[in-house]
Design a protein around this motif. Structure first.
Motif, mmCIF file in Angstrom:
data_model
loop_
_atom_site.group_PDB
_atom_site.id
_atom_site.type_symbol
_atom_site.label_atom_id
_atom_site.label_comp_id
_atom_site.label_asym_id
_atom_site.label_seq_id
_atom_site.Cartn_x
_atom_site.Cartn_y
_atom_site.Cartn_z
ATOM 1 N N GLU A 305 0.934 -1.043 -0.058
ATOM 2 C CA GLU A 305 -0.101 0.056 -0.017
ATOM 3 C C GLU A 305 0.952 1.081 -0.078
ATOM 4 N N SER A 306 0.600 2.401 -0.793
ATOM 5 C CA SER A 306 1.253 3.376 -0.949
ATOM 6 C C SER A 306 0.228 4.574 -1.007
ATOM 7 N N LEU A 307 0.601 5.714 -0.517
ATOM 8 C CA LEU A 307 -0.315 7.035 -0.489
ATOM 9 C C LEU A 307 0.463 7.995 -1.287
ATOM 10 N N ARG A 308 -0.169 8.690 -1.997
ATOM 11 C CA ARG A 308 0.478 9.776 -2.870
ATOM 12 C C ARG A 308 -0.125 11.151 -2.862
ATOM 13 N N ASP A 309 0.858 12.110 -2.440
ATOM 14 C CA ASP A 309 0.068 13.596 -2.356
ATOM 15 C C ASP A 309 0.365 14.005 -3.595
ATOM 16 N N GLU A 310 -0.686 14.087 -4.344
ATOM 17 C CA GLU A 310 -0.857 14.670 -5.795
ATOM 18 C C GLU A 310 -0.562 15.899 -6.000
ATOM 19 N N ARG A 311 -0.751 16.915 -5.100
ATOM 20 C CA ARG A 311 -0.582 18.276 -5.170
ATOM 21 C C ARG A 311 0.992 18.522 -5.282
ATOM 22 N N PHE A 312 1.838 17.769 -4.281
ATOM 23 C CA PHE A 312 3.204 17.886 -4.567
ATOM 24 C C PHE A 312 3.889 16.824 -5.107
ATOM 25 N N GLY A 313 3.438 15.751 -5.258
ATOM 26 C CA GLY A 313 4.055 14.661 -5.889
ATOM 27 C C GLY A 313 4.839 13.851 -5.193
ATOM 28 N N ASP A 314 4.895 13.674 -3.990
ATOM 29 C CA ASP A 314 5.571 12.821 -2.943
ATOM 30 C C ASP A 314 4.583 11.873 -2.306
ATOM 31 N N ASP A 315 5.385 10.708 -1.916
ATOM 32 C CA ASP A 315 4.559 9.680 -1.257
ATOM 33 C C ASP A 315 4.514 10.032 0.228
ATOM 34 N N VAL A 316 3.712 9.646 0.923
ATOM 35 C CA VAL A 316 3.392 9.946 2.375
ATOM 36 C C VAL A 316 3.795 8.620 3.149
ATOM 37 N N PRO A 317 4.483 8.489 3.978
ATOM 38 C CA PRO A 317 4.971 7.180 4.875
ATOM 39 C C PRO A 317 3.379 6.654 5.585
#
Length: 438
Positions: A305-317
């Motif tokens: 599972e991964s969660l991505r912040d599309e606004r700034f393009g980084d993955d959230v741990p």
């Protein structure tokens, strides 16, 4: 969990704090922050409205705007984590598949009455599937994905709560299951009926999803994961008579805490309790074929599972500090009026915001006596006048509920009173308060 990519994270935090600093310093007045033209008068600055202020606890202020000649009521709970040890958290109650009143959810967060949350509001959007519910977008509780995001980033708005602080953005989930020696297979959803999804297309296989009207999307071939937080037996085929898209008997695999398959029903699904620390996978169409071929008892399956912040393009741990509550329609972004939709309905509204000094705002706009409220554009104007830097619309209508010290402070519009909802956001005990200065 996938390995997080953190390179862009300082930029995101820095941008938000920069705008917040301008507001706090008075260099960017909220009244001049609209990006779509002349400043409109919001409800709380309209003639006849006056504000009352109640200090409900250290760092906690309840503000109410009322007009004796107007049925509408604006209530704002402001929490200042720099003035008292306060933390923002969320909860889906005792079972994620079962709706509960916000007061019940908050009470169930601890068995110690004195440590119950100071305040809370209803959370994200949801829909009924048979006798259970499904989130209309992303949900994460303590780092575990409880509902897949909308596949389209523009529909993936949510509040991320981490280490007691909220942040609004667009968050997409990316979910796969892998068996030894084969390529990763997309997981299409979490804690919902296979075959159809409310609100939006979901999951990595969303290119196959199609709209069947009424805000419902369908896909004949899926693998859906059920977590222990689901809190109900897994759904059987044809659980909802309104739709035929969930009729496939499919297949169901029970996976233990270590990822080992402990049971496989190759020709049916439903009625199974999710084991503690484990999961259940249901498949339909080609998803069922994959489970029959690869979820053999004794096989170890790996779910990522991964969660991505599309606004700034980084993955959230995804660790235990992370909660995510879905919303729909950003109202304020970087201290600018952000609502661009065409919804002009007047309805009870719930919103969550962060203001210039970094305080959390819970906002409820309801009627004093019946079903009343504001448009989404009107809600955005209120939030700007409150000094919001970022704000998101949460579930409204009869769901709108503002709780302070276990008492509902607004008047819910349902005739029966407080509505059972899917999740809640709350202000709890914790954090490291600083001494307030005059």
């Amino acid at each position: 969990m996938d390995t997080p990519l953190l390179a862009a994270r300082p930029l995101r935090r820095g941008a938000t704090l920069f705008v917040a600093g301008l507001l706090a310093a008075g260099l960017l007045p909220a009244s001049a922050a609209r990006a779509d033209g002349p400043t409109a008068t919001s409800l709380i600055t309209s003639p006849g409205y006056t504000r009352s202020v109640e200090e409900v606890g250290p760092g906690l202020t309840l503000m109410t705007w009322a007009n004796p000649d107007d049925d509408r009521l604006v209530q704002v709970l402001r929490a200042d984590p720099d003035a008292a040890p306060l933390t923002v958290e969320s909860t889906a109650g005792v079972g994620g598949a079962l709706a509960e009143p916000t007061t019940g959810m908050l009470a169930s967060t601890t068995t110690v009455a004195a440590r119950r949350p100071h305040a809370g509001i209803n959370g994200g959007f949801w829909n009924i599937q048979g006798d259970t519910l499904a989130f209309m977008g992303v949900s994460v509780q303590e780092g575990v994905v409880q509902s897949a995001s909308c596949a389209v980033p523009d529909r993936a708005e949510a509040v991320l709560v981490q280490h007691g602080r909220p942040y609004m953005s667009q968050f997409t989930t990316h979910l796969t299951v892998t068996a030894p020696g084969v390529a990763a297979q997309p997981l299409d959803g979490v804690n919902r009926h296979p075959g159809w999804m409310p609100g939006c297309a979901q999951g990595s296989g969303a290119t196959a999803d199609r709209s069947i009207g009424g805000g419902i999307f369908t896909d004949a071939s899926e693998i859906v994961e059920f977590t222990p937080q689901y809190g109900a037996p897994t759904p059987a085929p044809d659980s909802d008579a309104r739709y035929t898209e969930d009729d496939d008997p499919g297949a169901e695999a029970v996976v233990g805490p270590g990822g080992t398959v402990v049971g496989l029903n190759p020709s049916g699904r439903g009625g199974t309790s999710v084991p503690a620390g484990g999961r259940v996978l249901q498949g339909t169409g080609t998803g069922a074929d994959w489970l029959r071929a690869h979820a053999v008892p004794g096989t170890v399956l790996t779910v990522r599972e991964s969660l991505r912040d599309e606004r700034f393009g980084d993955d959230v741990p995804l660790d235990a500090s992370v909660d995510v509550v879905n919303g729909h329609y950003p109202l304020v972004r970087d201290a600018q009026h952000a609502y661009t939709g065409a919804n002009v309905d007047v309805a009870p509204r719930t919103a969550m915001a962060v203001d210039g000094p970094g305080r959390t705002l819970f906002v409820a706009v309801t009627g004093k006596a019946g079903r009343n409220g504001v448009t989404l554009d009107g809600l955005a104007s209120i939030l700007l006048d409150l000094g919001a830097v970022d704000a998101l619309n949460l579930d409204g209508g009869g769901s709108t509920t503002l709780v302070v010290e276990q008492t509902v402070r607004n008047r819910p519009s349902d005739a029966a009173g407080e509505r059972a909802v899917a999740d809640s956001v709350y202000i709890g005990h914790g954090g490291y308060g600083l001494y307030a200065t005059s």
